[in-house]
Scaffold this motif. Structure first.
Motif, PDB file in Angstrom:
ATOM      1  N   ARG A 246       0.811  -1.225   0.000  1.00 40.65           N
ATOM      2  CA  ARG A 246       0.000   0.000   0.000  1.00 40.65           C
ATOM      3  C   ARG A 246       0.840   1.269   0.000  1.00 40.65           C
ATOM      4  NH1 ARG A 246      -4.142  -1.147   4.842  1.00 40.65           N
ATOM      5  NH2 ARG A 246      -2.206  -2.021   5.654  1.00 40.65           N
ATOM      6  N   GLU A 247       2.005   1.229   0.660  1.00 42.06           N
ATOM      7  CA  GLU A 247       2.844   2.424   0.761  1.00 42.06           C
ATOM      8  C   GLU A 247       3.946   2.470  -0.289  1.00 42.06           C
ATOM      9  OE1 GLU A 247       3.140   5.418   2.584  1.00 42.06           O
ATOM     10  OE2 GLU A 247       1.033   4.945   2.826  1.00 42.06           O
ATOM     11  N   ILE A 248       4.045   1.452  -1.128  1.00 39.60           N
ATOM     12  CA  ILE A 248       5.142   1.395  -2.105  1.00 39.60           C
ATOM     13  C   ILE A 248       5.132   2.599  -3.040  1.00 39.60           C
ATOM     14  CG2 ILE A 248       5.883   0.183  -4.209  1.00 39.60           C
ATOM     15  CD1 ILE A 248       7.080  -1.087  -1.802  1.00 39.60           C
ATOM     16  N   GLU A 249       3.981   2.888  -3.618  1.00 43.43           N
ATOM     17  CA  GLU A 249       3.907   4.017  -4.547  1.00 43.43           C
ATOM     18  C   GLU A 249       4.197   5.331  -3.834  1.00 43.43           C
ATOM     19  OE1 GLU A 249       1.000   5.915  -8.023  1.00 43.43           O
ATOM     20  OE2 GLU A 249       0.247   4.297  -6.731  1.00 43.43           O
ATOM     21  N   ASN A 250       3.730   5.466  -2.597  1.00 37.67           N
ATOM     22  CA  ASN A 250       4.005   6.690  -1.840  1.00 37.67           C
ATOM     23  C   ASN A 250       5.491   6.852  -1.545  1.00 37.67           C
ATOM     24  OD1 ASN A 250       1.345   7.538  -1.753  1.00 37.67           O
ATOM     25  ND2 ASN A 250       0.909   6.467   0.168  1.00 37.67           N
ATOM     26  N   PHE A 251       6.170   5.744  -1.282  1.00 35.39           N
ATOM     27  CA  PHE A 251       7.619   5.783  -1.067  1.00 35.39           C
ATOM     28  C   PHE A 251       8.313   6.370  -2.287  1.00 35.39           C
ATOM     29  CE2 PHE A 251      11.591   2.859  -0.665  1.00 35.39           C
ATOM     30  CZ  PHE A 251      12.348   3.897  -0.137  1.00 35.39           C
ATOM     31  N   HIS A 252       7.930   5.903  -3.463  1.00 33.00           N
ATOM     32  CA  HIS A 252       8.523   6.424  -4.693  1.00 33.00           C
ATOM     33  C   HIS A 252       8.122   7.874  -4.933  1.00 33.00           C
ATOM     34  CE1 HIS A 252       8.488   6.910  -9.202  1.00 33.00           C
ATOM     35  NE2 HIS A 252       9.750   6.614  -8.966  1.00 33.00           N
ATOM     36  N   ARG A 253       6.855   8.173  -4.742  1.00 36.31           N
ATOM     37  CA  ARG A 253       6.354   9.528  -4.980  1.00 36.31           C
ATOM     38  C   ARG A 253       7.044  10.548  -4.064  1.00 36.31           C
ATOM     39  NH1 ARG A 253       1.377   8.791  -3.735  1.00 36.31           N
ATOM     40  NH2 ARG A 253       0.610   8.323  -5.829  1.00 36.31           N
ATOM     41  N   GLU A 254       7.191  10.193  -2.794  1.00 36.23           N
ATOM     42  CA  GLU A 254       7.820  11.118  -1.850  1.00 36.23           C
ATOM     43  C   GLU A 254       9.305  11.287  -2.122  1.00 36.23           C
ATOM     44  OE1 GLU A 254       6.477  13.140   0.540  1.00 36.23           O
ATOM     45  OE2 GLU A 254       4.666  12.554  -0.530  1.00 36.23           O
ATOM     46  N   THR A 255       9.939  10.237  -2.615  1.00 33.43           N
ATOM     47  CA  THR A 255      11.357  10.346  -3.004  1.00 33.43           C
ATOM     48  C   THR A 255      11.517  11.334  -4.141  1.00 33.43           C
ATOM     49  OG1 THR A 255      11.785   8.060  -2.307  1.00 33.43           O
ATOM     50  CG2 THR A 255      13.363   9.058  -3.837  1.00 33.43           C
ATOM     51  N   LEU A 256      10.639  11.254  -5.144  1.00 32.33           N
ATOM     52  CA  LEU A 256      10.693  12.200  -6.261  1.00 32.33           C
ATOM     53  C   LEU A 256      10.359  13.614  -5.810  1.00 32.33           C
ATOM     54  CD1 LEU A 256       9.039  10.247  -9.223  1.00 32.33           C
ATOM     55  CD2 LEU A 256      11.465  10.541  -8.726  1.00 32.33           C
ATOM     56  N   ARG A 257       9.409  13.731  -4.911  1.00 29.23           N
ATOM     57  CA  ARG A 257       9.039  15.063  -4.419  1.00 29.23           C
ATOM     58  C   ARG A 257      10.219  15.709  -3.696  1.00 29.23           C
ATOM     59  NH1 ARG A 257       7.385  17.664  -0.023  1.00 29.23           N
ATOM     60  NH2 ARG A 257       7.600  15.816   1.300  1.00 29.23           N
ATOM     61  N   ARG A 258      10.957  14.906  -2.946  1.00 24.14           N
ATOM     62  CA  ARG A 258      12.082  15.428  -2.172  1.00 24.14           C
ATOM     63  C   ARG A 258      13.319  15.684  -3.036  1.00 24.14           C
ATOM     64  NH1 ARG A 258      13.830  14.886   3.278  1.00 24.14           N
ATOM     65  NH2 ARG A 258      15.705  16.173   3.449  1.00 24.14           N
ATOM     66  N   PHE A 259      13.632  14.738  -3.943  1.00 21.13           N
ATOM     67  CA  PHE A 259      14.909  14.798  -4.664  1.00 21.13           C
ATOM     68  C   PHE A 259      14.758  14.881  -6.191  1.00 21.13           C
ATOM     69  CE2 PHE A 259      16.139  12.245  -0.771  1.00 21.13           C
ATOM     70  CZ  PHE A 259      16.751  13.304  -0.120  1.00 21.13           C
ATOM     71  N   THR A 260      13.539  14.867  -6.711  1.00 15.76           N
ATOM     72  CA  THR A 260      13.176  15.055  -8.124  1.00 15.76           C
ATOM     73  C   THR A 260      13.477  13.864  -9.044  1.00 15.76           C
ATOM     74  OG1 THR A 260      15.216  16.108  -8.969  1.00 15.76           O
ATOM     75  CG2 THR A 260      13.586  17.543  -7.869  1.00 15.76           C
ATOM     76  N   LYS A 261      14.363  12.948  -8.637  1.00 17.62           N
ATOM     77  CA  LYS A 261      14.723  11.840  -9.536  1.00 17.62           C
ATOM     78  C   LYS A 261      15.247  10.669  -8.717  1.00 17.62           C
ATOM     79  CE  LYS A 261      19.457  13.476 -10.087  1.00 17.62           C
ATOM     80  NZ  LYS A 261      20.604  13.644 -10.984  1.00 17.62           N
ATOM     81  N   VAL A 262      15.357   9.503  -9.375  1.00 19.29           N
ATOM     82  CA  VAL A 262      16.016   8.326  -8.797  1.00 19.29           C
ATOM     83  C   VAL A 262      17.058   7.853  -9.803  1.00 19.29           C
ATOM     84  CG1 VAL A 262      15.759   5.947  -8.003  1.00 19.29           C
ATOM     85  CG2 VAL A 262      13.978   7.625  -7.472  1.00 19.29           C
ATOM     86  N   ASP A 263      18.323   7.987  -9.438  1.00 15.89           N
ATOM     87  CA  ASP A 263      19.398   7.542 -10.332  1.00 15.89           C
ATOM     88  C   ASP A 263      19.720   6.069 -10.152  1.00 15.89           C
ATOM     89  OD1 ASP A 263      20.354  10.144 -11.598  1.00 15.89           O
ATOM     90  OD2 ASP A 263      20.414  10.652  -9.465  1.00 15.89           O
ATOM     91  N   ALA A 264      19.529   5.573  -8.925  1.00 15.37           N
ATOM     92  CA  ALA A 264      19.838   4.165  -8.658  1.00 15.37           C
ATOM     93  C   ALA A 264      18.883   3.632  -7.599  1.00 15.37           C
ATOM     94  CB  ALA A 264      21.280   4.010  -8.190  1.00 15.37           C
ATOM     95  N   LEU A 265      18.515   2.383  -7.769  1.00 12.20           N
ATOM     96  CA  LEU A 265      17.693   1.685  -6.779  1.00 12.20           C
ATOM     97  C   LEU A 265      18.453   0.447  -6.310  1.00 12.20           C
ATOM     98  CD1 LEU A 265      15.069   1.015  -5.216  1.00 12.20           C
ATOM     99  CD2 LEU A 265      14.298  -0.182  -7.277  1.00 12.20           C
ATOM    100  N   VAL A 266      18.626   0.327  -5.003  1.00 21.42           N
ATOM    101  CA  VAL A 266      19.249  -0.848  -4.411  1.00 21.42           C
ATOM    102  C   VAL A 266      18.156  -1.674  -3.729  1.00 21.42           C
ATOM    103  CG1 VAL A 266      20.958  -1.708  -2.777  1.00 21.42           C
ATOM    104  CG2 VAL A 266      21.398   0.424  -4.034  1.00 21.42           C
ATOM    105  N   VAL A 267      17.930  -2.876  -4.238  1.00 21.65           N
ATOM    106  CA  VAL A 267      16.902  -3.756  -3.681  1.00 21.65           C
ATOM    107  C   VAL A 267      17.570  -4.655  -2.640  1.00 21.65           C
ATOM    108  CG1 VAL A 267      15.176  -5.521  -4.192  1.00 21.65           C
ATOM    109  CG2 VAL A 267      15.614  -3.694  -5.841  1.00 21.65           C
ATOM    110  N   TYR A 268      17.541  -4.192  -1.397  1.00 22.64           N
ATOM    111  CA  TYR A 268      18.276  -4.890  -0.331  1.00 22.64           C
ATOM    112  C   TYR A 268      17.372  -5.651   0.627  1.00 22.64           C
ATOM    113  CZ  TYR A 268      21.010  -5.771   3.853  1.00 22.64           C
ATOM    114  OH  TYR A 268      21.588  -6.384   4.925  1.00 22.64           O
ATOM    115  N   ALA A 269      16.251  -5.093   1.022  1.00 26.61           N
ATOM    116  CA  ALA A 269      15.421  -5.664   2.090  1.00 26.61           C
ATOM    117  C   ALA A 269      15.017  -7.101   1.781  1.00 26.61           C
ATOM    118  CB  ALA A 269      14.177  -4.812   2.293  1.00 26.61           C
TER     119      ALA A 269
END
Length: 248
Positions: free
Chosen positions: A62-85
């Motif tokens: 449920r919060e996955i899209e919000n995690f991405h949306r808030e990251t873009l709102r804060r930093f405007t882009k995502v250059d790299a994604l590390v899938v660690y969890a």
């Protein structure tokens, strides 16, 4: 300035990657279940302007899209994604109940899949991006008591090669890092629950690993930083084993 998004990042190797990214001057967006822990990490870093923490339970998307949306709102882009969890339940094929199965697939596979749905779209728009999956030597067939975990890790490898093949034309690269036996908090806690001390665990690992010792949480970090950097701009579809030779 690069922005690195970490699925996880509050513990273990993910925390070490977060620290290394801050040292490089990158922005970092990370997540976890414990909001207090996220706040403490940000405060301790002294770099609150370059960190964003999103509280999330990866058993639900449920919060996955919000995690991405808030990251873009804060930093405007995502250059790299590390899938660690990820979680590593102890259960063989004949012992796994539905609750354990659902939990490991939700956290290890479903959550990354739907986060990637959003991240890949934004990377396509910017025509660049690096995705780093954390895998496990269990991906090949797995220990007898790690069946569901092994299935999720092999599926993540398929997903990594799928992305590298189909999205390279959008400047997106995807690589899979196999992490060996590592002294993460989760591993130490699991072994303690089995009655095994940290010193006993490390002696056992030293006897089993060709390089003679268990991995530290810092050992996988240089490879990840390389895959985040532009030095790896032509590296995609790769699998790198940081296992101390455990596979050989």
């Amino acid at each position: 300035m690069k922005t690195v998004m970490i699925l996880g990042g509050a513990k273990g190797v993910g925390r070490e990657i977060l620290s290394a990214c801050l040292e490089k001057g990158y922005n970092v967006s990370f997540c976890g279940r414990d909001a207090r822990e996220g706040k403490e990490i940000i405060q301790a870093s002294g770099k609150a302007d370059r960190l964003y923490f999103h509280p999330i339970d990866l058993n639900s998307i449920r919060e996955i899209e919000n995690f991405h949306r808030e990251t873009l709102r804060r930093f405007t882009k995502v250059d790299a994604l590390v899938v660690y969890a990820g979680i590593t339940p102890v259960a063989s094929l004949t012992d796994t109940d539905e609750e354990v199965f659902d939990s490991v697939f939700n956290v290890n596979l479903k959550a990354p899949y739907f986060l990637l749905k959003h991240v890949v779209k934004s990377m396509m728009e910017q025509n660049s991006g690096s995705i780093i999956f954390f895998g496990s030597a269990h991906m090949d067939y797995g220990e007898m008591d790690r069946t569901a975990y092994a299935l999720t890790k092999s599926s993540l490898y398929t997903l990594s090669t799928h992305i590298s093949h189909h999205y390279a034309r959008h400047g997106i690269r995807s690589n899979y890092v196999v992490m060996g036996w590592t002294d993460t908090e989760g591993e130490l806690k699991l072994r303690a629950s089995e009655g095994k001390s940290e010193s006993e665990l490390k002696r056992e690992a030293s006897a089993a690993i060709p390089m003679g010792r268990m991995l530290s949480k810092q050992d996988p970090v240089p490879a990840v930083m390389y895959l985040i950097s532009e030095e790896s701009c032509m590296t995609t579809g790769s699998l790198i084993r940081i296992t101390g030779g455990e596979y050989i």
